[in-house]
Design a protein around this motif. Structure first.
Motif, PDB file in Angstrom:
ATOM      1  N   PHE A   1     -88.267  28.315   6.982  1.00  0.00           N
ATOM      2  CA  PHE A   1     -86.877  27.987   7.287  1.00  0.00           C
ATOM      3  C   PHE A   1     -86.794  27.114   8.531  1.00  0.00           C
ATOM      4  N   ALA A   2     -85.800  26.253   8.569  1.00  0.00           N
ATOM      5  CA  ALA A   2     -85.554  25.412   9.743  1.00  0.00           C
ATOM      6  C   ALA A   2     -85.207  26.294  10.939  1.00  0.00           C
ATOM      7  N   PRO A   3     -85.347  25.771  12.164  1.00  0.00           N
ATOM      8  CA  PRO A   3     -85.035  26.573  13.353  1.00  0.00           C
ATOM      9  C   PRO A   3     -83.678  27.257  13.245  1.00  0.00           C
ATOM     10  N   GLY A   4     -83.671  28.521  13.642  1.00  0.00           N
ATOM     11  CA  GLY A   4     -82.463  29.336  13.537  1.00  0.00           C
ATOM     12  C   GLY A   4     -82.411  30.141  12.263  1.00  0.00           C
ATOM     13  N   GLY A   5     -83.222  29.762  11.268  1.00  0.00           N
ATOM     14  CA  GLY A   5     -83.206  30.446   9.991  1.00  0.00           C
ATOM     15  C   GLY A   5     -83.808  31.832  10.070  1.00  0.00           C
ATOM     16  N   GLY A   6     -83.115  32.816   9.499  1.00  0.00           N
ATOM     17  CA  GLY A   6     -83.627  34.177   9.472  1.00  0.00           C
ATOM     18  C   GLY A   6     -83.608  34.869  10.809  1.00  0.00           C
ATOM     19  N   GLY A   7     -82.817  34.364  11.747  1.00  0.00           N
ATOM     20  CA  GLY A   7     -82.740  34.994  13.053  1.00  0.00           C
ATOM     21  C   GLY A   7     -83.846  34.583  14.000  1.00  0.00           C
ATOM     22  N   CYS A   8     -84.694  33.634  13.616  1.00  0.00           N
ATOM     23  CA  CYS A   8     -85.766  33.153  14.484  1.00  0.00           C
ATOM     24  C   CYS A   8     -85.375  31.777  15.012  1.00  0.00           C
ATOM     25  N   SER A   9     -85.287  31.653  16.306  1.00  0.00           N
ATOM     26  CA  SER A   9     -84.847  30.384  16.887  1.00  0.00           C
ATOM     27  C   SER A   9     -85.819  29.254  16.544  1.00  0.00           C
ATOM     28  N   GLU A  10     -87.094  29.595  16.366  1.00  0.00           N
ATOM     29  CA  GLU A  10     -88.096  28.578  16.055  1.00  0.00           C
ATOM     30  C   GLU A  10     -88.222  28.331  14.551  1.00  0.00           C
ATOM     31  N   GLY A  11     -87.532  29.138  13.729  1.00  0.00           N
ATOM     32  CA  GLY A  11     -87.661  29.046  12.283  1.00  0.00           C
ATOM     33  C   GLY A  11     -88.532  30.176  11.763  1.00  0.00           C
ATOM     34  N   GLN A  12     -88.146  30.753  10.649  1.00  0.00           N
ATOM     35  CA  GLN A  12     -88.885  31.904  10.122  1.00  0.00           C
ATOM     36  C   GLN A  12     -89.761  31.518   8.941  1.00  0.00           C
ATOM     37  N   VAL A  13     -90.893  32.217   8.810  1.00  0.00           N
ATOM     38  CA  VAL A  13     -91.787  32.059   7.668  1.00  0.00           C
ATOM     39  C   VAL A  13     -91.672  33.329   6.824  1.00  0.00           C
ATOM     40  N   ARG A  14     -91.026  33.234   5.659  1.00  0.00           N
ATOM     41  CA  ARG A  14     -90.860  34.404   4.788  1.00  0.00           C
ATOM     42  C   ARG A  14     -91.951  34.413   3.727  1.00  0.00           C
ATOM     43  N   TYR A  15     -92.225  35.605   3.208  1.00  0.00           N
ATOM     44  CA  TYR A  15     -93.380  35.788   2.328  1.00  0.00           C
ATOM     45  C   TYR A  15     -93.010  36.545   1.061  1.00  0.00           C
ATOM     46  N   SER A  16     -93.587  36.107  -0.056  1.00  0.00           N
ATOM     47  CA  SER A  16     -93.425  36.790  -1.338  1.00  0.00           C
ATOM     48  C   SER A  16     -94.792  37.020  -1.961  1.00  0.00           C
ATOM     49  N   ASP A  17     -95.022  38.242  -2.446  1.00  0.00           N
ATOM     50  CA  ASP A  17     -96.264  38.539  -3.169  1.00  0.00           C
ATOM     51  C   ASP A  17     -95.984  38.712  -4.652  1.00  0.00           C
ATOM     52  N   SER A  18     -94.814  38.190  -5.109  1.00  0.00           N
ATOM     53  CA  SER A  18     -94.407  38.342  -6.507  1.00  0.00           C
ATOM     54  C   SER A  18     -94.036  36.995  -7.117  1.00  0.00           C
ATOM     55  N   GLN A  19     -94.759  35.949  -6.750  1.00  0.00           N
ATOM     56  CA  GLN A  19     -94.518  34.583  -7.224  1.00  0.00           C
ATOM     57  C   GLN A  19     -93.109  34.094  -6.883  1.00  0.00           C
ATOM     58  N   GLY A  20     -92.514  34.647  -5.844  1.00  0.00           N
ATOM     59  CA  GLY A  20     -91.218  34.173  -5.394  1.00  0.00           C
ATOM     60  C   GLY A  20     -90.036  34.956  -5.905  1.00  0.00           C
ATOM     61  N   ALA A  21     -90.275  36.100  -6.561  1.00  0.00           N
ATOM     62  CA  ALA A  21     -89.159  36.895  -7.078  1.00  0.00           C
ATOM     63  C   ALA A  21     -88.393  37.575  -5.949  1.00  0.00           C
ATOM     64  N   VAL A  22     -89.102  38.061  -4.923  1.00  0.00           N
ATOM     65  CA  VAL A  22     -88.496  38.719  -3.767  1.00  0.00           C
ATOM     66  C   VAL A  22     -89.281  38.315  -2.528  1.00  0.00           C
ATOM     67  N   PHE A  23     -88.560  38.058  -1.431  1.00  0.00           N
ATOM     68  CA  PHE A  23     -89.197  37.653  -0.178  1.00  0.00           C
ATOM     69  C   PHE A  23     -88.977  38.710   0.904  1.00  0.00           C
ATOM     70  N   SER A  24     -90.011  38.915   1.712  1.00  0.00           N
ATOM     71  CA  SER A  24     -89.912  39.792   2.881  1.00  0.00           C
ATOM     72  C   SER A  24     -89.673  38.951   4.126  1.00  0.00           C
ATOM     73  N   HIS A  25     -89.296  39.613   5.224  1.00  0.00           N
ATOM     74  CA  HIS A  25     -88.989  38.935   6.488  1.00  0.00           C
ATOM     75  C   HIS A  25     -89.989  39.378   7.561  1.00  0.00           C
ATOM     76  N   PRO A  26     -91.131  38.711   7.684  1.00  0.00           N
ATOM     77  CA  PRO A  26     -92.080  39.068   8.750  1.00  0.00           C
ATOM     78  C   PRO A  26     -91.468  38.803  10.124  1.00  0.00           C
ATOM     79  N   GLU A  27     -92.195  39.251  11.150  1.00  0.00           N
ATOM     80  CA  GLU A  27     -91.758  38.996  12.519  1.00  0.00           C
ATOM     81  C   GLU A  27     -91.689  37.496  12.769  1.00  0.00           C
ATOM     82  N   CYS A  28     -90.832  37.110  13.711  1.00  0.00           N
ATOM     83  CA  CYS A  28     -90.735  35.703  14.079  1.00  0.00           C
ATOM     84  C   CYS A  28     -92.098  35.231  14.616  1.00  0.00           C
ATOM     85  N   PRO A  29     -92.542  34.046  14.231  1.00  0.00           N
ATOM     86  CA  PRO A  29     -93.848  33.553  14.702  1.00  0.00           C
ATOM     87  C   PRO A  29     -93.973  33.516  16.221  1.00  0.00           C
TER      88      PRO A  29
END
Length: 324
Positions: free
Chosen positions: A250-278
């Motif tokens: 996500f672009a900066p600010g996305g997902g509550g992370c000012s630097e941008g968040q990296v979200r992850y899916s282990d189901s080919q994109g069906a559902v995404f989790s929200h890891p800690e901000c990088p």
């Protein structure tokens, strides 16, 4: 000494000095070459132990030669290689040899470049199709192609001269509706299995669609919070690895992370989790891009004080470690 001769010499010297001042006054002022725009955008790709990156300004850059593509093998130093693009917007390698980059040319037109020697040299042709994003698999180059109307996802092959040629057996597709937005990101696990992301940044809607045959697409994740791909900021990149793993940047600010968040899916994109901000792991101001080589291992390109920062992860992006 003859007084007349001395007077003449003084007058002559004064005349020369005056002439020199006139020449200096008429000479145009020295114009310093404007500095290269600061690092603002960037992309990264990885295959095996080789990493490629490009980082530079977001505007069309007349000084493209000073922000060339870089390559690092086995954690070694970054080696520059010329690429016939002024800006690079996407970068993908199918292995350590074959790669594709999309961006703008020095004339500020959209362009695409290909390499068949690990990124040491690149070729670009004006007759190539315009690709807004591209992904290189073993047997195809998948691209979001700019055409009249809505962009479409299409498949190409590189000929011996590294020119893009359509794969005639795969019909271009436009699987997203107008409310979902337009196609702008693509990523594939195999020659047939992959993802297409459509976004409408005006109403903050998005849809992730999956194909298992390279032709037909099914809707997966949309902008519902329960599916984890919601957010006011746009997704600037998607990446895949293994057979199921997907990352959305996500672009900066996305997902509550000012630097941008990296979200992850282990189901080919069906559902995404929200890891800690990088930024909880590394001191960075902005995430630019990520590239993964397995379900767990990946690299991140980021900025700190407008300078590039590289980091690695071995837990799918939960934590990151800055690299020298």
């Amino acid at each position: 000494m003859n007084r007349a001769w001395m007077t003449g010499a003084v007058v002559g010297a004064l005349a020369l000095a005056a002439a020199a001042l006139v020449v200096l006054a008429l000479r145009p002022p020295t114009v310093e070459r404007p500095p290269v725009a600061p690092f603002e955008i960037g992309v990264v790709a990885a295959s095996g132990d080789t990493v490629w990156r490009w980082v530079g300004p977001s505007t069309c850059n007349a000084d493209a030669d000073v922000v060339q593509l870089e390559r690092s093998e086995g954690g070694g130093p970054w080696e520059k290689s010329p690429i016939p693009l002024a800006n690079v917007y996407s970068l993908s390698f199918s292995d350590g040899v074959h790669g594709v980059a999309t961006g703008t040319t020095s004339k500020c037109a959209r362009g695409v470049a290909l390499t068949a020697n690990g990124g040491r040299t690149w070729r670009a042709y004006s007759e190539n199709p315009v690709l807004l994003d591209a992904w290189y698999t073993e047997g195809a180059i998948w691209g979001v192609e700019r055409v009249v109307g809505t962009p479409q996802i299409a498949a190409f092959k590189a000929d011996k001269k590294l020119r893009l040629k359509p794969i005639k057996s795969i019909t271009p597709a436009r699987p997203c509706s107008a409310s979902d937005g337009v196609p702008n990101q693509v990523a594939f696990w195999t020659d047939k299995s992959g993802l297409l992301l459509c976004q409408n940044t005006v109403i903050d809607s998005r849809l992730l669609a999956r194909t298992t045959n390279g032709s037909t697409y099914e809707a997966l994740t949309d902008d519902r919070p329960t599916l984890g791909l919601d957010g006011a900021e746009p997704v600037i990149d998607i990446d895949v690895a293994g057979t199921e793993s997907v990352w959305a940047v996500f672009a900066p600010g996305g997902g509550g992370c000012s630097e941008g968040q990296v979200r992850y899916s282990d189901s080919q994109g069906a559902v995404f989790s929200h890891p800690e901000c990088p930024s909880r792991s590394v001191d960075i101001d902005e995430v630019l891009d990520v590239a993964f080589t397995s379900d767990q291992d990946g690299v991140m390109l980021a900025l700190r004080d407008r300078q590039p920062v590289m980091a690695t992860t071995d837990d799918a992006g939960d934590t990151w470690t800055e690299q020298p």
